[in-house]
Design an enzyme around this catalytic site. Structure first.
Site, PDB file in Angstrom:
ATOM      1  N   THR A   1     -18.047   3.401  16.987  1.00 47.89           N
ATOM      2  CA  THR A   1     -19.173   3.944  17.748  1.00 47.89           C
ATOM      3  C   THR A   1     -20.329   2.965  17.662  1.00 47.89           C
ATOM      4  O   THR A   1     -20.729   2.560  16.557  1.00 47.89           O
ATOM      5  CB  THR A   1     -19.606   5.312  17.189  1.00 47.89           C
ATOM      6  OG1 THR A   1     -18.470   6.198  17.152  1.00 47.89           O
ATOM      7  CG2 THR A   1     -20.675   5.934  18.076  1.00 47.89           C
TER       8      THR A   1
ATOM      9  N   ASP B   1      -8.817   0.227   3.064  1.00 45.03           N
ATOM     10  CA  ASP B   1      -9.868   0.559   2.104  1.00 45.03           C
ATOM     11  C   ASP B   1     -11.202   0.013   2.601  1.00 45.03           C
ATOM     12  O   ASP B   1     -11.284  -0.636   3.653  1.00 45.03           O
ATOM     13  CB  ASP B   1      -9.538  -0.049   0.740  1.00 45.03           C
ATOM     14  CG  ASP B   1      -8.224   0.458   0.183  1.00 45.03           C
ATOM     15  OD1 ASP B   1      -7.912   1.644   0.382  1.00 45.03           O
ATOM     16  OD2 ASP B   1      -7.514  -0.355  -0.446  1.00 45.03           O
TER      17      ASP B   1
ATOM     18  N   HIS C   1      -8.041   6.155   5.284  1.00 39.22           N
ATOM     19  CA  HIS C   1      -7.942   5.550   3.964  1.00 39.22           C
ATOM     20  C   HIS C   1      -6.496   5.221   3.580  1.00 39.22           C
ATOM     21  O   HIS C   1      -6.255   4.376   2.700  1.00 39.22           O
ATOM     22  CB  HIS C   1      -8.541   6.510   2.925  1.00 39.22           C
ATOM     23  CG  HIS C   1      -9.059   5.842   1.699  1.00 39.22           C
ATOM     24  ND1 HIS C   1      -8.862   4.504   1.414  1.00 39.22           N
ATOM     25  CD2 HIS C   1      -9.784   6.328   0.648  1.00 39.22           C
ATOM     26  CE1 HIS C   1      -9.441   4.200   0.271  1.00 39.22           C
ATOM     27  NE2 HIS C   1      -9.987   5.281  -0.232  1.00 39.22           N
TER      28      HIS C   1
ATOM     29  N   ARG D   1       0.816  -1.209   0.000  1.00 37.48           N
ATOM     30  CA  ARG D   1       0.000   0.000   0.000  1.00 37.48           C
ATOM     31  C   ARG D   1       0.857   1.270   0.000  1.00 37.48           C
ATOM     32  O   ARG D   1       0.342   2.340   0.338  1.00 37.48           O
ATOM     33  CB  ARG D   1      -0.929   0.014   1.217  1.00 37.48           C
ATOM     34  CG  ARG D   1      -2.023  -1.032   1.198  1.00 37.48           C
ATOM     35  CD  ARG D   1      -3.007  -0.788   2.347  1.00 37.48           C
ATOM     36  NE  ARG D   1      -3.602   0.529   2.288  1.00 37.48           N
ATOM     37  CZ  ARG D   1      -4.613   0.859   1.498  1.00 37.48           C
ATOM     38  NH1 ARG D   1      -5.149  -0.035   0.696  1.00 37.48           N
ATOM     39  NH2 ARG D   1      -5.100   2.084   1.500  1.00 37.48           N
TER      40      ARG D   1
END
Length: 218
Positions: free
Chosen positions: A170, A195, A191, A14
């Site tokens: 949450t 993803d 991000h 990544r």
């Protein structure tokens, strides 16, 4: 607390995504889902376990199986991954209408974690400080609960959020629909490290845990 392990960017798949979504277009996102917890709710009523603590442990156990949710940036600016993350969670104080944020070391043994978390909640039930245990450690992720309402979306607006790589969860109030019990949950994710695929996998694994709640014990 064990130090985070540096990531070798030359082999990190990544590396382009990380650079783009952290430095070029800093981007966080939130994903809200309704997780079915029908069997979980039935099972926990037959035990002495607490729902909130059990939900926190389930999240922590999944977070700790995926590197992308344990990422951090060191003081020197290097990308690294924590060997494990501990959950930090909120305790509401009705009298003051405020909350405290406390944390408990993650333990793969659910019973041991539940005992430690219940003790921590009791110890700080009357706390007035935001962080009654002192400054939060670096290797943690956040969980909060809104048991007063259900929701279909929830977004945190974090100033300079591009520096915060750990996920934030949450939890909402249960929803009863068509004989099923659903738990609204929002995952706030960076991000640069994860993803929609990764967050979807996490939520799907959470669904699987609640569908087979034998880990609750007695």
């Amino acid at each position: 607390m064990t130090n985070p392990v540096p990531v070798d960017l030359s082999t990190y798949p990544r590396r382009e995504h990380f650079a783009h979504y952290r430095d070029v277009v800093p981007c966080t996102y939130s994903m809200t889902a309704e997780i079915e917890v029908t069997r979980f709710v039935t099972a926990i009523k037959a035990t002495s376990r607490r729902s909130y603590i059990s939900q926190i442990w389930a999240l922590a156990s999944i977070v700790n199986t995926h590197d992308e949710f344990r990422m951090t940036v060191t003081d020197s600016g290097a990308l690294a991954v924590w060997p494990s993350l501990d959950p930090s969670f909120t305790i509401f104080h009705p009298a003051q209408e405020t909350f405290s944020s406390v944390w408990v070391p993650f333990d793969e043994d659910f019973g041991a974690f539940h005992e430690a978390a219940a003790r921590t909640i009791e110890d700080y039930a009357d706390a007035t400080a935001l962080f009654p245990q002192g400054p939060p450690p670096g290797n943690m992720f956040n969980v909060s609960s809104l048991p007063w309402t259900s929701f279909t979306g929830f977004t945190l607006h974090i100033d300079e959020g591009s520096k915060h790589l750990a996920p934030i969860f949450t939890l909402g109030r249960y929803v009863e629909r068509d004989g099923r019990t659903l738990l609204p949950i929002t995952a706030q994710v960076h991000h640069a490290v994860a993803d929609g695929f990764h967050t979807s996998r996490l939520l799907n694994e959470l669904q699987e845990m609640f569908a087979e709640p034998s880990w609750l014990g007695d």
